[in-house]
Design a protein around this motif. Structure first.
Motif, PDB file in Angstrom:
ATOM      1  N   ARG A  12     -52.573  13.826  -7.886  1.00 28.89           N
ATOM      2  CA  ARG A  12     -53.444  13.280  -8.930  1.00 28.89           C
ATOM      3  C   ARG A  12     -54.510  14.257  -9.408  1.00 28.89           C
ATOM      4  NH1 ARG A  12     -51.082   9.962  -5.841  1.00 28.89           N
ATOM      5  NH2 ARG A  12     -50.351   7.960  -6.667  1.00 28.89           N
ATOM      6  N   LEU A  13     -55.025  15.085  -8.477  1.00 24.87           N
ATOM      7  CA  LEU A  13     -56.176  15.938  -8.848  1.00 24.87           C
ATOM      8  C   LEU A  13     -55.913  17.441  -8.715  1.00 24.87           C
ATOM      9  CD1 LEU A  13     -59.001  13.760  -7.265  1.00 24.87           C
ATOM     10  CD2 LEU A  13     -58.606  14.102  -9.695  1.00 24.87           C
ATOM     11  N   ASP A  14     -54.700  17.821  -8.316  1.00 26.37           N
ATOM     12  CA  ASP A  14     -54.338  19.248  -8.204  1.00 26.37           C
ATOM     13  C   ASP A  14     -55.371  20.037  -7.386  1.00 26.37           C
ATOM     14  OD1 ASP A  14     -52.897  21.579  -8.613  1.00 26.37           O
ATOM     15  OD2 ASP A  14     -53.975  22.068 -10.467  1.00 26.37           O
ATOM     16  N   ILE A  15     -55.531  19.613  -6.120  1.00 27.31           N
ATOM     17  CA  ILE A  15     -56.569  20.238  -5.290  1.00 27.31           C
ATOM     18  C   ILE A  15     -56.053  21.450  -4.505  1.00 27.31           C
ATOM     19  CG2 ILE A  15     -58.006  18.174  -5.052  1.00 27.31           C
ATOM     20  CD1 ILE A  15     -56.718  17.748  -2.287  1.00 27.31           C
ATOM     21  N   THR A  16     -54.762  21.777  -4.600  1.00 27.76           N
ATOM     22  CA  THR A  16     -54.236  22.916  -3.826  1.00 27.76           C
ATOM     23  C   THR A  16     -54.960  24.228  -4.116  1.00 27.76           C
ATOM     24  OG1 THR A  16     -52.083  21.895  -3.508  1.00 27.76           O
ATOM     25  CG2 THR A  16     -52.165  24.279  -3.285  1.00 27.76           C
ATOM     26  N   PRO A  17     -55.177  24.579  -5.404  1.00 29.15           N
ATOM     27  CA  PRO A  17     -55.885  25.847  -5.660  1.00 29.15           C
ATOM     28  C   PRO A  17     -57.282  25.873  -5.049  1.00 29.15           C
ATOM     29  CG  PRO A  17     -54.946  24.960  -7.697  1.00 29.15           C
ATOM     30  CD  PRO A  17     -54.802  23.905  -6.659  1.00 29.15           C
ATOM     31  N   LEU A  18     -57.992  24.736  -5.125  1.00 23.16           N
ATOM     32  CA  LEU A  18     -59.344  24.647  -4.560  1.00 23.16           C
ATOM     33  C   LEU A  18     -59.299  24.828  -3.050  1.00 23.16           C
ATOM     34  CD1 LEU A  18     -62.314  23.809  -5.393  1.00 23.16           C
ATOM     35  CD2 LEU A  18     -61.706  21.529  -4.577  1.00 23.16           C
ATOM     36  N   ALA A  20     -56.880  26.223  -1.287  1.00 28.92           N
ATOM     37  CA  ALA A  20     -56.442  27.580  -0.964  1.00 28.92           C
ATOM     38  C   ALA A  20     -57.630  28.541  -1.017  1.00 28.92           C
ATOM     39  CB  ALA A  20     -55.361  28.022  -1.931  1.00 28.92           C
ATOM     40  N   ASP A  21     -58.481  28.334  -2.021  1.00 27.25           N
ATOM     41  CA  ASP A  21     -59.638  29.211  -2.179  1.00 27.25           C
ATOM     42  C   ASP A  21     -60.609  29.079  -1.006  1.00 27.25           C
ATOM     43  OD1 ASP A  21     -61.001  31.132  -3.761  1.00 27.25           O
ATOM     44  OD2 ASP A  21     -62.494  29.603  -4.229  1.00 27.25           O
ATOM     45  N   HIS A  25     -58.273  32.016   3.152  1.00 31.44           N
ATOM     46  CA  HIS A  25     -58.916  33.258   2.769  1.00 31.44           C
ATOM     47  C   HIS A  25     -58.750  34.257   3.897  1.00 31.44           C
ATOM     48  CE1 HIS A  25     -61.750  35.535   0.341  1.00 31.44           C
ATOM     49  NE2 HIS A  25     -62.347  35.868   1.464  1.00 31.44           N
ATOM     50  N   GLU A  26     -58.189  35.417   3.610  1.00 40.67           N
ATOM     51  CA  GLU A  26     -57.998  36.451   4.641  1.00 40.67           C
ATOM     52  C   GLU A  26     -59.342  37.046   5.032  1.00 40.67           C
ATOM     53  OE1 GLU A  26     -55.202  38.413   5.824  1.00 40.67           O
ATOM     54  OE2 GLU A  26     -53.685  36.973   5.117  1.00 40.67           O
TER      55      GLU A  26
END
Ligand code: HEM
Length: 224
Positions: A12-18, A20-21, A25-26
């Motif tokens: 519903r909110l496409d939170i994967t990029p958030l 992932a950020d 984080h390496e």
């Protein structure tokens, strides 16, 4: 179960990029104490933040019992310390944490200073850091008055005399902080309380957000 909840929200909110950020984080090798023992110095900022979180949480519980007026303040702290379940522990955490957080912050500042991590492009984060430094000292100073015992009262009288010694603006600043031109009393206590639990934490959260956003944007400095 957690994955299912994540997928439901993500659809519903496409939170994967958030996510992932924030989480994927390496961390570079040169800040990992498992690779280089001396890299433990990079932990001081995170440890400072950890104690800040403890201060916020323990402080929130303290305000459930603390009464910020000159008739009840001392008694409310006495009651909290001696009668309330776990009160002694929560107050102890806030009391010792207040000193430890300053020590940690100082170690963090020394790390940044002696590694020259404040140099271009991180000058702005150093400036934000200096503002954080003053906010943290002011939190310690305003919190010190709140138990309203003899030590608190006379320490604050000294503070206010120091403020008063400021050239030209001294008397005005004194009245602004003490709430009265010559008495450290009821107004001073409510003022310090409001500053301690609302004004300074609000400033601190804003500054820490700026601090962390800049660290993320620029990456950690080094290797030396
Ligand atoms: C509540 C106080 C503070 C917290 C929680 C905090 C937190 C952090 C954290 C987690 C980092 C990542 C690297 C590390 O941990 O060493 C960092 C980096 C940094 N901090 Fe702070 N900090 C605080 C105060 C300060 C102060 C007082 C200064 C300087 C006056 C400062 C200047 C910097 C700079 C320049 C960096 C970037 C360093 C680099 O990239 O190597 N910080 N801070």
């Amino acid at each position: 179960m957690l994955n299912k909840i994540f997928d439901w929200v993500d659809e519903r909110l496409d939170i994967t990029p958030l996510w992932a950020d924030i989480a994927d984080h390496e961390v570079p090798e040169h800040v990992n104490p498992a690779h280089h023992f001396s890299a433990f110095v990079y932990c001081f900022g995170g440890l400072t933040f950890f104690i800040v979180v403890i201060q916020v949480l323990s402080g929130m519980f303290l305000t459930m019992y603390y009464v910020p007026d000159i008739i009840n303040a001392w008694n409310s702290v006495y009651y909290l310390q001696n009668e309330v379940a776990f009160g002694q522990i929560v107050r102890g955490m806030h009391h010792w944490g207040a000193s430890l957080v300053i020590v940690m912050m100082f170690l963090h500042t020394l790390r940044v200073f002696f590694q020259g991590a404040y140099k271009k492009p991180r000058e702005l984060n150093w400036v934000v850091g200096v503002l954080i430094f003053f906010v943290m000292l002011a939190l310690g100073l305003t919190g010190y008055l709140l138990p309203w015992d003899m030590k608190a009262l006379f320490a604050t009288k000294v503070t206010i005399q120091i403020v008063e010694a400021t050239p030209i603006l001294g008397p005005y600043l004194k009245t602004l902080i003490a709430g009265h031109p010559d008495i450290v009393g009821a107004q001073t206590l409510t003022r310090f309380f409001a500053i301690h639990v609302f004004f300074l934490p609000a400033a601190l959260f804003g500054l820490l957000a700026a601090h962390f956003i800049m660290i993320r944007k620029q990456g950690i400095s080094g290797p030396l």
